[in-house]
Write a protein that holds these residues in place. Structure first.
Motif, PDB file in Angstrom:
ATOM      1  N   TYR A 222      77.249  19.983 -20.951  1.00 12.63           N
ATOM      2  CA  TYR A 222      77.818  21.327 -21.060  1.00 12.63           C
ATOM      3  C   TYR A 222      79.076  21.475 -20.208  1.00 12.63           C
ATOM      4  O   TYR A 222      80.021  22.159 -20.600  1.00 12.63           O
TER       5      TYR A 222
ATOM      6  N   ALA B 232      84.513  34.411 -28.219  1.00 11.22           N
ATOM      7  CA  ALA B 232      83.281  33.979 -27.550  1.00 11.22           C
ATOM      8  C   ALA B 232      82.136  33.831 -28.542  1.00 11.22           C
ATOM      9  O   ALA B 232      81.377  32.856 -28.476  1.00 11.22           O
ATOM     10  N   SER B 233      81.995  34.757 -29.475  1.00 11.45           N
ATOM     11  CA  SER B 233      80.888  34.651 -30.431  1.00 11.45           C
ATOM     12  C   SER B 233      81.085  33.467 -31.380  1.00 11.45           C
ATOM     13  O   SER B 233      80.120  32.798 -31.744  1.00 11.45           O
TER      14      SER B 233
ATOM     15  N   TYR C 179      82.679  30.570 -30.654  1.00 17.80           N
ATOM     16  CA  TYR C 179      82.439  29.331 -29.917  1.00 17.80           C
ATOM     17  C   TYR C 179      80.999  29.204 -29.418  1.00 17.80           C
ATOM     18  O   TYR C 179      80.495  28.103 -29.296  1.00 17.80           O
ATOM     19  N   ARG C 180      80.366  30.323 -29.124  1.00 21.39           N
ATOM     20  CA  ARG C 180      78.968  30.257 -28.674  1.00 21.39           C
ATOM     21  C   ARG C 180      78.092  29.647 -29.762  1.00 21.39           C
ATOM     22  O   ARG C 180      77.140  28.938 -29.484  1.00 21.39           O
ATOM     23  N   LYS C 181      78.422  29.909 -31.025  1.00 17.04           N
ATOM     24  CA  LYS C 181      77.657  29.333 -32.144  1.00 17.04           C
ATOM     25  C   LYS C 181      77.765  27.810 -32.157  1.00 17.04           C
ATOM     26  O   LYS C 181      76.874  27.123 -32.643  1.00 17.04           O
TER      27      LYS C 181
ATOM     28  N   LEU D  63      78.013  25.910 -29.437  1.00 19.72           N
ATOM     29  CA  LEU D  63      77.429  25.337 -28.230  1.00 19.72           C
ATOM     30  C   LEU D  63      75.907  25.422 -28.319  1.00 19.72           C
ATOM     31  O   LEU D  63      75.339  26.514 -28.260  1.00 19.72           O
TER      32      LEU D  63
ATOM     33  N   ALA E 264      73.432  27.619 -25.885  1.00 22.57           N
ATOM     34  CA  ALA E 264      74.200  28.466 -24.965  1.00 22.57           C
ATOM     35  C   ALA E 264      73.744  29.909 -25.127  1.00 22.57           C
ATOM     36  O   ALA E 264      73.527  30.386 -26.241  1.00 22.57           O
TER      37      ALA E 264
ATOM     38  N   GLY F 293      75.344  32.667 -23.294  1.00 21.64           N
ATOM     39  CA  GLY F 293      76.535  33.496 -23.285  1.00 21.64           C
ATOM     40  C   GLY F 293      77.778  32.659 -23.073  1.00 21.64           C
ATOM     41  O   GLY F 293      77.704  31.517 -22.632  1.00 21.64           O
ATOM     42  N   LEU F 294      78.906  33.254 -23.406  1.00 25.93           N
ATOM     43  CA  LEU F 294      80.192  32.591 -23.222  1.00 25.93           C
ATOM     44  C   LEU F 294      81.217  33.687 -23.011  1.00 25.93           C
ATOM     45  O   LEU F 294      81.189  34.703 -23.713  1.00 25.93           O
TER      46      LEU F 294
ATOM     47  N   LEU G  94      78.784  39.976 -24.380  1.00 23.59           N
ATOM     48  CA  LEU G  94      79.026  38.542 -24.251  1.00 23.59           C
ATOM     49  C   LEU G  94      77.778  37.795 -23.759  1.00 23.59           C
ATOM     50  O   LEU G  94      77.833  36.604 -23.500  1.00 23.59           O
TER      51      LEU G  94
ATOM     52  N   HIS H 213      68.806  29.754 -16.993  1.00 28.10           N
ATOM     53  CA  HIS H 213      70.009  29.024 -17.402  1.00 28.10           C
ATOM     54  C   HIS H 213      70.869  28.663 -16.196  1.00 28.10           C
ATOM     55  O   HIS H 213      70.635  29.113 -15.086  1.00 28.10           O
TER      56      HIS H 213
END
Length: 162
Positions: A61, A90-91, A93-95, A97, A100, A102-103, A119, A152
């Motif tokens: 990560y 953020a939403s 890119y979070r998909k 990861l 994850a 939050g981002l 977020l 986390h």
């Protein structure tokens, strides 16, 4: 004479029985000690394996976060984007990861670009971010275990001028 022989035989039988019981107790004790030592050794191996796995996952990560921080669009978002654009980024890119929670993009002053709740950043994450920004945070992985279902690590990377 017969009584004496019977008595000696009985004493010998009791002595043999006592030796057998003593040997059995000693054997039980040694097995117990060996079992504890084996359990401790097994526990140590299990701990080292778990440590290795967690360390590898954090490394994975961390490398992803570092790659995101080097992207030119991230620098542009920090310089020019509004909260809605940051949330969309953020939403998206979070998909990508895995696992994850939050981002978020964090400004140089430690403020989150966008609404932390949207977020998926909890209050403890925001406090840590504000505390770590301005310090050397590149090797830090904050741990949050307040909610066991959402336990986390927080990982951050500085965005550099590309």
């Amino acid at each position: 004479m017969t009584r004496s022989l019977t008595r000696q035989t009985s004493l010998a039988a009791m002595l043999v029985a006592a030796l057998i019981i003593g040997a059995a107790l000693l054997n039980q004790y040694l097995l117990s000690v060996q079992g504890r030592e084996y359990a401790e050794a097994e526990s140590q191996v299990s701990f080292e394996s778990y440590h290795y796995t967690v360390d590898n996952q954090i490394g994975f990560y961390r490398s992803l976060v570092n790659r995101l921080a080097r992207r030119s669009d991230v620098q542009d978002l920090l310089a020019f984007a509004d909260s809605q654009q940051a949330l969309l980024w953020a939403s998206d890119y979070r998909k990508l990861l895995p696992d994850a929670i939050g981002l978020a993009l964090i400004r140089a002053d430690g403020k989150v670009l966008g609404e932390p709740v949207s977020l998926f950043l909890g209050p403890a994450c925001v406090r840590d971010i504000e505390h770590l920004v301005g310090n050397d945070f590149t090797g830090v992985a904050s741990v949050h275990r307040d909610n066991p279902e959402l336990a986390h690590f927080d990982l951050m990377a500085p965005v550099s001028d590309v």
